[in-house]
Design an enzyme around this catalytic site. Structure first.
Site, PDB file in Angstrom:
ATOM      1  N   CYS A  38      46.486  41.677  38.206  1.00  0.00           N
ATOM      2  CA  CYS A  38      44.946  41.255  37.975  1.00  0.00           C
ATOM      3  C   CYS A  38      44.834  39.876  38.765  1.00  0.00           C
ATOM      4  CB  CYS A  38      45.062  40.718  36.425  1.00  0.00           C
ATOM      5  SG  CYS A  38      44.092  39.972  36.021  1.00  0.00           S
ATOM      6  N   CYS A  89      43.534  36.247  36.982  1.00  0.00           N
ATOM      7  CA  CYS A  89      44.367  36.548  36.532  1.00  0.00           C
ATOM      8  C   CYS A  89      45.893  35.359  37.110  1.00  0.00           C
ATOM      9  CB  CYS A  89      45.447  37.025  35.465  1.00  0.00           C
ATOM     10  SG  CYS A  89      45.258  38.391  34.764  1.00  0.00           S
ATOM     11  N   ASP A  90      45.547  35.580  37.710  1.00  0.00           N
ATOM     12  CA  ASP A  90      46.704  34.784  38.960  1.00  0.00           C
ATOM     13  C   ASP A  90      46.936  34.753  40.258  1.00  0.00           C
ATOM     14  OD1 ASP A  90      49.064  35.570  37.096  1.00  0.00           O
ATOM     15  OD2 ASP A  90      48.686  38.046  37.667  1.00  0.00           O
TER      16      ASP A  90
END
Ligand code: NAP
Length: 324
Positions: free
Chosen positions: A138, A141-142
């Site tokens: 993701c 997300c990261d």
């Protein structure tokens, strides 16, 4: 399984992405007081995205988590209740249907399955070991953890192009590693990625291994044409090679296709009502399916929401036909 009428609901919805929450909104507005078993990862895949620009009604776009939170509250306003547990077992052989979640038994007259799909991985031992330590599925997300670092994205579809393009906001360089010479991605997404000066493409390249002890230090690549190996030093790998439907729970209980997607409507082999207008019916009368768990073609928030609406209306009609 025990019978627990205190936990009985007319409608239980399993999954809380756009399909599940739209089904909740519609069944709640039909006074059916649905229970949404939203799982520990509530909100579905849009919780892992940043800006959503293609959901109608938002001129300037909307953040994925904000959109899901709004949908959740909208359904709650009309009487939806939520359970933050994962479903661990179901029995769809008798009515009322039985659902086990968090050591409790729930029963339902009708169930809408909207459990979505999850990201696929390459299946490498070191990919698994370094997940969260440089390997991610993701970007949104990261990605921010990799400011000014060199990264790789695995895959050649729309997801890979989207992730790679997004990651250029942070990374010094993004290497797209694709096993073939042609991308699967749509032209607009390809063009956007190809025009980005921070993105490099590595064609005919398979990822043989992820290198690093405590965190990712590089990839071992193999040329799929010549078999030649080489190493590519970098700090992070984002795997964007597609999704698997979340249907483990329904194997041998509902009709699934070869890839594990839930089959609904006219595509059913064992249909209990051939030619029925209930487009989201599964092979078990009273169970309906909607969203990415069914749809491996469109996979959009708006199509999932649309199907969630259909499933709600189908469930409502079916309940009426049962005199409930
Ligand atoms: P996809 O279209 O199935 O593409 C998966 C990619 O990963 C393919 O290029 C495939 O290679 C590669 N791949 C699969 N397994 C692999 C493996 N084991 N090792 C190495 N490479 C592997 O999946 P997706 O990109 O997630 O897209 C899914 C659907 O969502 C599509 O319909 C897409 O249009 C849609 N989508 C749309 C948007 C958007 O419009 N904003 C964004 C994301 C996704 P091959 O090409 O060789 O098979």
């Amino acid at each position: 399984m025990l019978t627990a009428m205190t936990n009985h609901h007319k409608v239980v919805i399993i999954g809380s992405g756009p399909a599940g929450l739209t089904a909740a909104l519609y069944t709640a507005r039909a006074n059916l007081a649905p229970l949404v078993i939203e799982g520990f990862q509530a909100g579905g895949q849009l919780m892992l995205t940043t800006e959503v620009e293609n959901f109608p009604g938002f001129v300037d776009g909307v953040m994925g988590p904000e959109l899901m939170d709004t949908m959740r509250k909208q359904a709650e306003r009309f009487g939806t209740t939520y359970l933050s547990q994962d479903v661990t077992d179901v029995d769809f052989t008798v009515r009322p249907f039985k659902i086990v979640a968090g050591d409790e038994l729930y029963t339902a007259d009708t169930v809408i399955v909207s459990t979505g799909a999850a990201a696929k991985t390459l299946g490498l031992e070191n990919e698994r070991r370094l997940m969260g330590r440089g390997v991610s599925t993701c970007a949104t997300c990261d990605g921010a953890f990799f400011r000014d670092q060199e990264l790789a994205v695995a895959g050649g579809g729309d997801s890979a192009m989207e992730e790679a393009t997004f990651l250029t906001r942070f990374a010094s360089k993004v290497n797209v590693i694709h096993r073939r010479e042609a991308l699967r991605a749509s032209k607009i997404m390809q063009d956007r990625a190809r025009a980005n000066p921070k993105i490099d493409f590595h064609w005919n390249s398979a990822i043989d291994d992820v290198l690093g002890e405590q965190s990712v230090t590089g990839l071992k690549l193999k040329d799929t044409m010549t078999g030649e190996g080489r190493e590519l030093p970098l700090k992070g790998l984002f795997v964007a090679i597609g999704h698997t439907p979340n249907t483990e729970l329904f194997k041998n209980k509902l009709e699934l296709d070869e890839a594990g997607y839930l089959i609904v409507g006219d595509k059913l082999k064992s249909d209990w009502a051939p030619g029925s207008p209930l487009a989201t019916r599964t092979n078990v009368e009273g169970i309906f399916g909607a969203g990415d768990v069914v749809d491996h073609i469109y996979r959009q928030a708006v199509t999932a929401a649309g199907m969630g609406c259909q499933a709600a209306m189908d469930a409502e009609r079916w309940l009426e036909s049962q005199g409930e």
